[in-house]
Design a protein around this motif. Structure first.
Motif, mmCIF file in Angstrom:
data_model
loop_
_atom_site.group_PDB
_atom_site.id
_atom_site.type_symbol
_atom_site.label_atom_id
_atom_site.label_comp_id
_atom_site.label_asym_id
_atom_site.label_seq_id
_atom_site.Cartn_x
_atom_site.Cartn_y
_atom_site.Cartn_z
ATOM 1 N N TRP A 191 -2.652 32.441 -12.273
ATOM 2 C CA TRP A 191 -1.974 33.676 -12.674
ATOM 3 C C TRP A 191 -0.469 33.573 -12.463
ATOM 4 C CZ3 TRP A 191 -4.410 36.600 -15.801
ATOM 5 C CH2 TRP A 191 -5.790 36.795 -15.709
ATOM 6 N N ARG A 192 -0.053 32.939 -11.358
ATOM 7 C CA ARG A 192 1.391 32.766 -11.143
ATOM 8 C C ARG A 192 2.007 31.905 -12.237
ATOM 9 N NH1 ARG A 192 0.102 32.473 -5.411
ATOM 10 N NH2 ARG A 192 -0.026 30.205 -5.591
ATOM 11 N N THR A 221 2.379 33.951 -15.388
ATOM 12 C CA THR A 221 3.516 34.876 -15.320
ATOM 13 C C THR A 221 4.813 34.177 -15.721
ATOM 14 O OG1 THR A 221 2.427 36.124 -13.561
ATOM 15 C CG2 THR A 221 4.797 36.411 -13.805
ATOM 16 N N ARG A 278 4.899 33.325 -19.559
ATOM 17 C CA ARG A 278 5.196 34.430 -20.465
ATOM 18 C C ARG A 278 6.701 34.709 -20.529
ATOM 19 N NH1 ARG A 278 0.901 38.003 -21.698
ATOM 20 N NH2 ARG A 278 2.225 39.852 -21.451
ATOM 21 N N LEU A 335 4.366 42.277 -16.243
ATOM 22 C CA LEU A 335 4.260 41.137 -15.329
ATOM 23 C C LEU A 335 3.291 41.398 -14.172
ATOM 24 C CD1 LEU A 335 7.941 39.800 -15.108
ATOM 25 C CD2 LEU A 335 5.998 38.848 -16.365
ATOM 26 N N VAL A 359 -0.429 40.507 -14.979
ATOM 27 C CA VAL A 359 -0.899 39.120 -14.993
ATOM 28 C C VAL A 359 -0.683 38.473 -13.631
ATOM 29 C CG1 VAL A 359 -0.638 38.776 -17.466
ATOM 30 C CG2 VAL A 359 1.314 38.418 -15.964
ATOM 31 N N ALA A 360 -0.645 39.317 -12.582
ATOM 32 C CA ALA A 360 -0.481 38.784 -11.230
ATOM 33 C C ALA A 360 -1.807 38.380 -10.608
ATOM 34 C CB ALA A 360 0.219 39.810 -10.331
ATOM 35 N N CYS A 400 -5.532 42.458 -14.378
ATOM 36 C CA CYS A 400 -5.628 42.075 -15.792
ATOM 37 C C CYS A 400 -6.935 42.620 -16.362
ATOM 38 C CB CYS A 400 -5.564 40.546 -15.919
ATOM 39 S SG CYS A 400 -5.481 39.964 -17.621
#
Length: 406
Positions: free
Chosen positions: A17-18, A21, A24, A63, A66-67, A72
């Motif tokens: 996930w990081r 982020t 994106r 943001l 999507v952490a 999500c």
């Protein structure tokens, strides 16, 4: 189990996930840079500017979404993919037809892949396949014809997203397996610690009560006998191996059921747990440290055959006779041996009993094993006790004689 599942998801997914982020944000800057460098070729740059304003606000505002997997949601994924598809379909409106036919970049460019990757990380390869298929359809509609470069990009995104989704699923399964192994190790250490404490205290006291009761006689002897039975039962309990840990809720693949539990009437059972109640001061039980799993019907029938053999020991071997149960888990079969130190069976006595209608050995033992596709072998020497060996294959046979793997 819920807590363990939370730890598993954090350990596997958080780095992904990081990375998503950062991806994106970087691809947003890349898409805006492409637009600025090709400003002169756009026939309606105002449409592109409006879209990039929306894309920028959406990317920065979401943001936190999507952490992690919890933030999500499905609704967010649907809207995020809609933003990407809208940008692709707006490309022929904003850009020049020549650039579109020449395979120029779409408005969101490679930012679209971030939306598909979110599907892959959240839901695995199936979700990734759905998202990438929608993106493929939008790209083909934007181009108007399946050109080579468009098909190449579509296939690349489709294969890459599915591969990443599959890797995520495998990583989750590996984490769950590791978590179960750690729980089993912790349970084994705790059992060993308790076994040491019980052996140093309770078992020694029960053994002393049994010995002193036998010496004193009378009611003390009965108390000693009961203490001896409890000592054997407790010793069997603490010496048995730990039961397998049930899989986490929602887990997939490779799950081992908890000992003594099955997936229904035919699920696996731990034979050791079914035989444990037979252990007493006169009956000793020995077996492997790991679970001896058999389908539930076979395990229960095998345990019933062992019970029938012990009934014969009680009836015919005498009050002072002892019995031993040995469980062996072979690669292709399970073997249970019941041995006693009684007077044995005189030659011809079994045939005589069967002729008289007493079918304990013929039906309760041999009949059960025959129905399971196994065998029961009886060896008895007068004056040296009796040994019954019960063998059940791990492959059952259907009525036509074909092997069916459990």
């Amino acid at each position: 189990m819920v807590g363990r599942e939370r730890v598993v998801r954090m350990s596997v997914e958080q780095p992904l996930w990081r990375a998503l982020t950062g991806y994106r944000v970087l691809t947003l800057l890349y898409a805006v840079g492409l637009f600025v460098s090709g400003w002169a070729h756009f026939r309606r740059p105002g449409v592109a500017v409006a879209y990039y304003v929306v894309l920028t606000v959406w990317t920065l505002a979401t943001l936190p979404r999507v952490a992690n997997a919890a933030a999500c949601t499905k609704r967010f994924l649907a809207v995020d993919l809609t933003v990407a598809l809208t940008g692709i379909l707006l490309t022929p409106v904003a850009d020049s037809p020549a650039r579109v036919l020449d395979g120029g970049p779409t408005l969101p460019s490679i930012w679209t892949a971030g939306s598909v990757l979110a599907f892959a990380i959240k839901g695995g390869w199936r979700w990734a396949a759905v998202a990438s298929t929608l993106v493929a359809g939008a790209n083909l509609a934007e181009r108007g014809a399946p050109a080579r470069d468009t098909v190449h990009n579509v296939v690349l995104v489709w294969v890459a997203s599915i591969a990443i989704g599959y890797v995520v699923e495998v990583a989750r399964a590996s984490e769950r397996t590791l978590a179960r192994a750690l729980e089993i190790e912790a349970a084994t250490r705790e059992r060993e610690r308790l076994a040491r404490d019980i052996h140093d205290g309770v078992l020694q006291v029960l053994a002393m009560v049994q010995r002193r009761g036998a010496v004193l006689g009378g009611e003390a002897a009965e108390l000693g006998r009961l203490a001896g039975e409890q000592e054997v039962a407790l010793r069997t309990l603490v010496s048995a191996g730990p039961a397998p840990v049930a899989p986490a809720a929602g887990g997939d693949g490779g799950a081992v059921p908890a000992a003594g539990e099955g997936d229904g009437p035919g699920g696996p059972l731990d034979l050791r747990l079914l035989l444990a109640p037979y252990a007493s001061a006169r009956v000793s039980l020995a077996g492997p440290g790991a679970a001896v799993l058999l389908p539930a019907p076979e395990a229960r029938q095998l345990a019933a055959a062992v019970g029938a053999a012990l009934d014969n020991v009680d009836r015919h071997a005498g009050d002072g006779a002892r019995a031993w149960i040995l469980v062996e888990d072979e690669p292709d079969e399970v073997v249970v041996t019941v041995r006693d130190d009684g007077p044995g069976i005189p030659e011809g006595r079994l045939a005589q009993a069967e002729g008289e209608g007493r079918l304990g050995v013929a039906q309760s033992i041999r009949g059960r094993l025959r129905d399971l596709g196994g065998r029961a072998e009886l060896l008895s020497v007068p004056g040296q006790g009796t040994e019954v060996e019960l063998t059940v294959p791990k492959q059952a046979k259907d009525p036509r004689g074909k092997a069916e793997r459990r």
